[in-house]
Design a protein around this motif. Sequence first.
Motif, short mmCIF file in Angstrom:
data_model
loop_
_atom_site.label_atom_id
_atom_site.label_comp_id
_atom_site.label_asym_id
_atom_site.label_seq_id
_atom_site.Cartn_x
_atom_site.Cartn_y
_atom_site.Cartn_z
N PHE A 198 0.79 -1.22 0.00
CA PHE A 198 0.00 0.00 0.00
C PHE A 198 0.83 1.29 0.00
N THR A 199 2.15 1.16 -0.03
CA THR A 199 2.99 2.35 -0.15
C THR A 199 3.84 2.16 -1.39
N LYS A 200 3.90 3.16 -2.21
CA LYS A 200 4.63 3.00 -3.47
C LYS A 200 6.06 3.51 -3.37
N GLU A 201 6.30 4.47 -2.48
CA GLU A 201 7.65 5.06 -2.47
C GLU A 201 8.63 4.12 -1.76
N ASP A 202 9.90 4.24 -2.14
CA ASP A 202 10.92 3.48 -1.44
C ASP A 202 11.24 4.24 -0.17
N MET A 203 10.99 3.58 0.96
CA MET A 203 11.19 4.27 2.23
C MET A 203 12.40 3.69 2.94
N PRO A 204 12.98 4.49 3.83
CA PRO A 204 14.09 3.93 4.62
C PRO A 204 13.61 2.75 5.46
N LYS A 205 14.50 1.83 5.76
CA LYS A 205 14.12 0.63 6.51
C LYS A 205 13.53 0.98 7.88
N SER A 206 13.99 2.09 8.47
CA SER A 206 13.45 2.48 9.78
C SER A 206 11.96 2.82 9.67
N LYS A 207 11.58 3.54 8.60
CA LYS A 207 10.17 3.90 8.40
C LYS A 207 9.35 2.65 8.12
N LEU A 208 9.88 1.76 7.28
CA LEU A 208 9.21 0.49 6.98
C LEU A 208 9.00 -0.30 8.27
N TYR A 209 10.03 -0.30 9.13
CA TYR A 209 9.95 -1.02 10.40
C TYR A 209 8.81 -0.48 11.26
N PHE A 210 8.77 0.84 11.45
CA PHE A 210 7.76 1.41 12.36
C PHE A 210 6.35 1.32 11.79
N MET A 211 6.21 1.47 10.47
CA MET A 211 4.89 1.31 9.86
C MET A 211 4.42 -0.14 9.98
N SER A 212 5.34 -1.09 9.79
CA SER A 212 5.00 -2.51 9.92
C SER A 212 4.66 -2.84 11.37
N LEU A 213 5.40 -2.23 12.30
CA LEU A 213 5.12 -2.45 13.73
C LEU A 213 3.73 -1.92 14.08
N LEU A 214 3.37 -0.77 13.49
CA LEU A 214 2.04 -0.20 13.71
C LEU A 214 0.96 -1.16 13.20
N VAL A 215 1.19 -1.74 12.01
CA VAL A 215 0.25 -2.73 11.46
C VAL A 215 0.13 -3.91 12.42
N LEU A 216 1.25 -4.37 12.96
CA LEU A 216 1.24 -5.49 13.92
C LEU A 216 0.45 -5.14 15.18
N VAL A 217 0.62 -3.92 15.68
CA VAL A 217 -0.11 -3.48 16.88
C VAL A 217 -1.62 -3.52 16.60
N VAL A 218 -2.02 -2.94 15.45
CA VAL A 218 -3.44 -2.92 15.08
C VAL A 218 -3.97 -4.35 14.96
N LEU A 219 -3.21 -5.22 14.29
CA LEU A 219 -3.63 -6.62 14.13
C LEU A 219 -3.73 -7.32 15.47
N ALA A 220 -2.78 -7.06 16.37
CA ALA A 220 -2.79 -7.68 17.70
C ALA A 220 -4.01 -7.22 18.49
N VAL A 221 -4.33 -5.94 18.40
CA VAL A 221 -5.50 -5.40 19.12
C VAL A 221 -6.78 -6.05 18.58
N ILE A 222 -6.92 -6.09 17.24
CA ILE A 222 -8.10 -6.72 16.62
C ILE A 222 -8.20 -8.17 17.06
N ASP A 223 -7.08 -8.87 17.03
CA ASP A 223 -7.04 -10.28 17.42
C ASP A 223 -7.50 -10.47 18.87
N ASN A 224 -7.10 -9.55 19.75
CA ASN A 224 -7.41 -9.68 21.17
C ASN A 224 -8.78 -9.16 21.56
N LEU A 225 -9.44 -8.43 20.65
CA LEU A 225 -10.77 -7.92 20.98
C LEU A 225 -11.85 -9.00 20.82
#
Length: 167
Positions: free
Chosen positions: A113-140
Amino acid sequence: GMYIGVPAIINKDGVKDIALSVLGTVLVSGIVLIVVVLRSSRIVKISRRDSNAVSLLKTIGAGFVFFVVSIVLAVIVMITIVGIPLSIIWILMLIIFVFISAPVAAVAIVSAFTKEDMPKSKLYFMSLLVLVVLAVIDNLSLGIVSGLISFAVTFIGLGTIYYLITN
């Protein structure tokens, strides 16, 4: 009663359990995610070959087929006595793949869902955010919704791993 805008159904212990569970998931997945992001260039390519949704749907399909075929083959190989160690090794690998599927899926989803090449740090934190959202949904415990999302995430991860192995 209620406390700070949270319905009475969810007690303080429930919130604490969800928070601890999400924290645990994020810590474990976050560590795995570091490795995944460091090796993410091929995942990014795989996730961007088609339009976002098409790419992820194909990946879910590939992951599902990969999982089912792996189990069937492992059972068939296990029938031949000689193949038992091979089957056990493959099933253990599959368990590891399922375990790391969420962080891999998070990177794949962000990349799709992102087209630009981003630094690995940004990719890491965006992916971590996705994981947090998924974990919350899973636990609800949203019933079938949580189940479908877990199913999709697992098979996006497995499908991506399958493409990494075969390409």
